[in-house]
Scaffold this motif. Structure first.
Motif, mmCIF file in Angstrom:
data_model
loop_
_atom_site.group_PDB
_atom_site.id
_atom_site.type_symbol
_atom_site.label_atom_id
_atom_site.label_comp_id
_atom_site.label_asym_id
_atom_site.label_seq_id
_atom_site.Cartn_x
_atom_site.Cartn_y
_atom_site.Cartn_z
ATOM 1 N N VAL A 188 2.158 2.020 -3.023
ATOM 2 C CA VAL A 188 1.145 2.108 -4.272
ATOM 3 C C VAL A 188 0.658 4.184 -3.901
ATOM 4 O O VAL A 188 0.500 5.134 -4.619
ATOM 5 C CB VAL A 188 -0.326 1.750 -4.172
ATOM 6 C CG1 VAL A 188 -0.971 2.812 -4.514
ATOM 7 C CG2 VAL A 188 -0.110 1.228 -4.451
ATOM 8 N N LYS A 205 1.103 -1.450 -0.189
ATOM 9 C CA LYS A 205 0.051 0.121 -0.239
ATOM 10 C C LYS A 205 0.823 1.044 0.253
ATOM 11 O O LYS A 205 0.918 2.303 -0.735
ATOM 12 C CB LYS A 205 -1.034 -0.109 1.515
ATOM 13 C CG LYS A 205 -2.401 1.342 1.550
ATOM 14 C CD LYS A 205 -2.816 0.918 2.607
ATOM 15 C CE LYS A 205 -3.382 1.965 2.590
ATOM 16 N NZ LYS A 205 -4.465 2.600 3.973
ATOM 17 N N VAL A 256 -3.610 4.141 -10.009
ATOM 18 C CA VAL A 256 -1.981 3.955 -10.222
ATOM 19 C C VAL A 256 -1.600 2.935 -10.909
ATOM 20 O O VAL A 256 -2.262 1.929 -10.406
ATOM 21 C CB VAL A 256 -1.762 3.676 -8.412
ATOM 22 C CG1 VAL A 256 -0.133 3.485 -9.042
ATOM 23 C CG2 VAL A 256 -1.426 4.947 -8.174
ATOM 24 N N LEU A 300 0.436 -0.229 -12.251
ATOM 25 C CA LEU A 300 0.656 -1.688 -11.740
ATOM 26 C C LEU A 300 1.181 -2.243 -12.854
ATOM 27 O O LEU A 300 0.320 -2.665 -14.013
ATOM 28 C CB LEU A 300 -0.272 -2.684 -11.106
ATOM 29 C CG LEU A 300 -0.134 -1.577 -9.423
ATOM 30 C CD1 LEU A 300 -1.022 -3.099 -8.487
ATOM 31 C CD2 LEU A 300 0.440 -1.218 -9.198
ATOM 32 N N PRO A 342 1.419 -7.472 -6.278
ATOM 33 C CA PRO A 342 1.053 -6.645 -5.651
ATOM 34 C C PRO A 342 0.349 -6.989 -4.762
ATOM 35 O O PRO A 342 -0.385 -8.431 -4.277
ATOM 36 C CB PRO A 342 0.286 -5.453 -5.982
ATOM 37 C CG PRO A 342 -0.380 -6.596 -7.207
ATOM 38 C CD PRO A 342 1.010 -7.452 -6.890
ATOM 39 N N ALA A 362 -3.088 -2.902 -1.323
ATOM 40 C CA ALA A 362 -1.885 -2.410 -2.102
ATOM 41 C C ALA A 362 -2.914 -2.490 -4.256
ATOM 42 O O ALA A 362 -2.827 -1.606 -4.390
ATOM 43 C CB ALA A 362 -0.513 -3.248 -2.781
ATOM 44 N N LYS A 363 -3.620 -3.129 -3.829
ATOM 45 C CA LYS A 363 -3.987 -3.586 -5.664
ATOM 46 C C LYS A 363 -4.991 -2.420 -5.496
ATOM 47 O O LYS A 363 -5.728 -2.244 -6.397
ATOM 48 C CB LYS A 363 -4.686 -5.209 -5.584
ATOM 49 C CG LYS A 363 -4.415 -6.239 -7.247
ATOM 50 C CD LYS A 363 -4.956 -6.895 -7.311
ATOM 51 C CE LYS A 363 -3.819 -7.566 -7.929
ATOM 52 N NZ LYS A 363 -4.829 -8.525 -7.806
ATOM 53 N N GLU A 407 -5.992 -0.489 -3.154
ATOM 54 C CA GLU A 407 -5.378 1.010 -3.817
ATOM 55 C C GLU A 407 -4.912 1.672 -4.544
ATOM 56 O O GLU A 407 -5.219 2.906 -5.336
ATOM 57 C CB GLU A 407 -3.962 0.614 -2.190
ATOM 58 C CG GLU A 407 -4.016 2.631 -1.292
ATOM 59 C CD GLU A 407 -4.605 2.871 -0.786
ATOM 60 O OE1 GLU A 407 -4.713 4.457 -0.950
ATOM 61 O OE2 GLU A 407 -5.683 2.626 -0.098
ATOM 62 N N ALA A 408 -4.892 0.336 -5.283
ATOM 63 C CA ALA A 408 -4.590 1.217 -6.605
ATOM 64 C C ALA A 408 -5.534 1.524 -7.372
ATOM 65 O O ALA A 408 -5.452 2.058 -8.572
ATOM 66 C CB ALA A 408 -3.081 -0.225 -7.478
#
Ligand SMILES: Nc1nc2c(ncn2[C@@H]2O[C@H](COP(=O)(O)OP(=O)(O)OP(=O)(O)O)[C@@H](O)[C@H]2O)c(=O)[nH]1
Length: 786
Positions: free
Chosen positions: A632, A629, A662, A664, A649, A653-654, A656-657
């Motif tokens: 990201v 996270k 964002v 990836l 990720p 994090a995924k 959040e992205a």
């Protein structure tokens, strides 16, 4: 279109018996006419001609004298046509013409005194198109003689004499020409008036206001010109623009001046501009302000302990309030000077605030445990601080420990461009122990020293502005926010706006929980009175006009909603080229995560080498391990993309992205990553295949079966797994291998797919070294076009 003028009506208007008129027509044009049949134009012409000749007068004076006296009460009878077309003759003081009593050829004893007449011909054209001239001609050829005579008489001031042709006969052509004149003259007068008005308007110099940008069409309409005229002028200036294209103020102003218009620059004032004092402070009024400090570092290296140790220094200094600290930031005094600490340890809070636009901190204290040295989160912290342009001061903690090795820490720091002062660099390193308090005063002193070098100044004599450090909803007090005043002075009762929250400061407390009336630069305070809970990192500003502030808050809320739904331009490899082309992007920041340090470095170096004249590729962080996270958040705050090399990720994090948009990108081969970035920079990225994730499966048992090899007794965590799906085996966030499914079973049966929440046995085509706890990511490859 011709008027339908029935034979019967013509006869009636001419005061003739139907039969007589029909006879005249029949004689000329043959049988077939009834009094209900409309006459053709030719027939009408003939009838008018016939009767005009027959009833011709030798002298108009005589004729006028013989005319019956006007009946003042009798209204002018409109000439009604069969189709509803009305022709009305109005006369003032003139005589009505009695068609029913055609003028006799007898000489009048006394010519009637013609008076000045105003003739209005009103034609109701509701029935359709009317050939007015023609109709007037016909009409006046019958009735106009006295009118014209009268007009002429009045024009001459005497009894005008009708010009007649040789032999006393009037020439039709001449008469017709002149007949048309009074009507035409009236028309011309109206037109002339209109023309004069237009000319006058044109002569009065046109004033136009032109904004910074204007479409050609809009410019033309403001200049009261046709678009093609404006386009021509633009072409003259060497600008080729169509009606819908936008030209800038300078060009538009030049064109407007060419048309002789006076140009004003139209300035759009936003609510922000009206609301906020955006004047730069005169350096003369600036006063020194305390530095704002944040503490960062690897987990368990002692961030919280250091913040506590620092807070304790003020207790020993005999200040009231004790350790019980009320708000998310506090001030301490060292060497007679205040230092503000944000009590939100870790780079996550720091970066998330920065992502919202708040650049609060002047100095970052990087905590490194002397016994542990630089760890992954230490590197993250360094990169986060660097990305924010914050000066780093290193606190080498846990110096009380026997294993403490500060020299090793210093050496490691040099790898990250943090060269200690004693080694000729400019990074201050202070050995401390949060446990014993050793070195803490030294750390504070050094912070003060650094602050002095940075010459931190603000103007306390202006309306306050700053940022929200943290905020919460209190049951009793409503929204409570810890805010940091960055410039100006906040007073109790001030109206402030923070993001979409507005309100007057009702209660203001300092970091010890004491109510205060004013707060100057770098002072953290807790306030109540806002309408809603602002987000950490929201900027706040005190304003003079509460109503306007509320309007702005509404506007912001609406914009927020729009942004949530709308597509917000974040950088991705797919849109990189268009952003470069539009000049929006000069730098491509990248966060690199790889499975081992060697690859992270290799990817970083290879990526940075592909910078070209237009875009510089800048790896702002290269780390080891799965994408977290924090990565990201760093990418989101810096407008970066994340490149994962042999790593994945984590689910947080995924998510959040996806939320922060964002990009990836995961790679297994460095060459592919380099190629993609290079192609994206050239606008040649060919996104052909993408992964569609199906689900995640956790390996819970591993069975070795002689006939079938290794079977992973698994559980589908989310999504599903299908027979044809590809599998990526992930162990501790690192991709171990990619493979395909050789068998998928539930109990003894082969199945096509297994959904989330069910157990299954999975065999892989090539890979056998499956461990308990491994994660299988099931996916399929899909071709797509942008
Ligand atoms: N011996 C010694 N132990 C310390 C020192 N500073 C912190 N510790 C210990 O290190 C551990 C972690 O300290 P924290 O302050 O919680 O570390 P942190 O960096 O805030 O950790 P997180 O909040 O989990 O990221 C605790 O058990 C502390 O007692 C020190 O100077 N000397």
């Amino acid at each position: 279109m011709l008027i339908k003028y029935k034979a019967g009506d013509v006869a009636k208007d001419l005061g003739l018996p139907n039969k007589e008129l029909l006879e005249v027509v029949t004689k000329k044009f043959g049988e077939g006419k009834k009094y209900t049949t409309p006459l053709t134009e030719e027939e009408l012409n003939y009838v008018f001609e016939h009767y005009t000749r027959e009833k011709q007068v030798a002298s108009f004076d005589e004729y006028l004298a013989s005319a019956p006296q006007p009946k003042p009460a009798a209204p002018a009878e409109p000439l009604k046509k069969a189709d509803g077309t009305v022709v009305e003759l109005k006369r003032t003081g003139g005589s009505n013409i009695d068609f029913k009593a055609p003028p006799k050829k007898e000489k009048p004893a006394q010519p009637a005194q013609p008076k000045r007449e105003v003739v209005t011909v009103r034609v109701d054209t509701r029935g359709g198109d009317v050939n007015l001239d023609k109709f007037n001609e016909k009409y006046e050829s019958l009735a106009g003689a006295p009118t014209r005579g009268a007009a002429q008489a009045s024009g001459g001031g005497k009894h005008g004499k009708q010009k007649v042709g040789p032999g006393g006969k009037q020439k039709f052509a001449q008469r017709n020409n002149r007949r048309g004149q009074p009507f035409k003259r009236r028309e011309t007068e109206a037109e002339r008036l209109q023309r004069l008005q237009l000319e006058k308007a044109r002569k009065a110099q046109l004033k136009v206001s032109i904004p910074d940008e204007i479409t050609v069409g809009e410019l033309a309409s403001r200049l009261k010109q046709t678009a093609s005229n404006v386009i021509k002028k633009l072409m003259g200036l060497g600008v080729m623009a169509s009606v819908s294209e936008v030209v800038d103020y300078d060009t538009a102003a030049l064109v407007a001046e060419e048309f002789g218009a006076k140009v004003e620059h139209e300035v759009h004032v936003t609510i922000e501009e009206r609301l906020f004092e955006d004047v730069a402070d005169d350096p003369g009024v600036l006063e020194e302000r305390p530095p704002v400090v944040v503490v960062m570092g690897h987990v368990d290296h002692g961030k919280t302990s250091i913040l506590d140790a620092i807070r304790k220094t003020r207790v020993t200094a005999g200040e009231a309030g004790g350790i019980t600290q009320a708000i998310g930031a506090y001030q301490v005094e060292a060497g007679g000077k205040a230092i503000t600490f944000l009590d939100t340890p870790g780079h996550e809070a720091f970066t998330s605030m920065r992502a919202r636009g708040a650049d609060l901190t002047d100095i970052a204290v990087l905590v490194v445990a002397a016994d542990d040295g630089i760890m992954p989160q230490t590197i993250e912290s360094i990169n986060h601080a660097k990305a924010a342009g914050t000066t780093i001061i290193v606190a080498i903690n846990k110096m009380d420990k026997p294993q403490a090795n500060p020299e090793q820490v210093k050496e490691q720091l040099t790898k990250y461009e943090l060269v200690p002062e004693e080694w000729g660099g400019d990074t201050i390193c202070v050995p401390v122990s949060a446990l014993t308090g050793q070195g803490i005063p030294d750390l504070l002193e050094n912070i003060n020293l650094l602050a002095e070098v940075k010459e931190l100044r603000a103007n306390p004599n202006r309306r306050a502005k700053g940022a929200v450090v943290e905020a919460r909803l209190d049951k009793g007090q409503g929204p409570v926010a810890t805010i940091l005043v960055q410039n100006g002075t906040l007073k109790k009762g001030d109206c402030i706006i923070a993001g979409t929250a507005v309100g007057r400061v009702r209660v203001m407390r300092n970091d010890k929980g004491e109510p205060i009336e004013t707060a100057g630069p770098s002072t953290p305070v807790e306030i109540t009175g806002l309408t809603e809970v602002p987000a950490a990192g929201d900027l706040f500003e005190a304003v003079a006009d509460e109503r306007l502030a509320r309007e702005l808050a509404d506007q912001r809320a609406a914009k927020q909603k729009e942004e949530q739904w709308g597509s917000y331009q974040k950088v991705t490899l797919d849109n990189l080229f268009s952003q470069i082309e539009e000049g929006e992007r000069k730098e491509l920041p990248i966060v690199v995560k790889a499975d081992v340090q060697g690859s992270a470095e290799a990817v970083k170096q290879s990526l940075e080498k592909i910078s070209n004249d237009e875009v510089r590729v800048k790896v702002i962080h290269a780390g080891v391990g799965g994408i977290s996270k924090s990565d990201v958040m760093l990418a989101a705050a810096s407008g970066a993309i994340i490149i994962g090399f042999n790593v994945r990720p984590d689910p947080v994090a995924k998510a959040e992205a996806a939320q922060a948009e964002v990009e990836l990108r995961m790679y297994r081969v460095i060459y592919d990553a380099i190629n993609d970035v290079t192609d994206a920079m050239k606008g040649m990225l060919a996104p052909k295949i993408r992964e569609v994730e199906l689900g995640r499966i956790e390996v819970r048992n591993v069975f070795k079966i002689s006939s079938a090899g290794t079977i992973a007794g698994s559980y589908v965590l989310d999504g599903k797994i299908t027979r044809g799906s590809k599998i990526r085996l992930v162990r501790d966030g690192v991709v171990i291998t990619e493979d395909e499914i050789s068998s998928l079973r539930r109990f003894k049966d082969d199945v096509k797919e297994v959904a989330a929440g069910y157990e299954c046995g999975v065999g892989l085509e090539k890979y056998n070294d499956i461990h308990e706890g491994d994660i299988f990511e099931a996916y399929i490859l899909e071709e797509y076009r942008d």
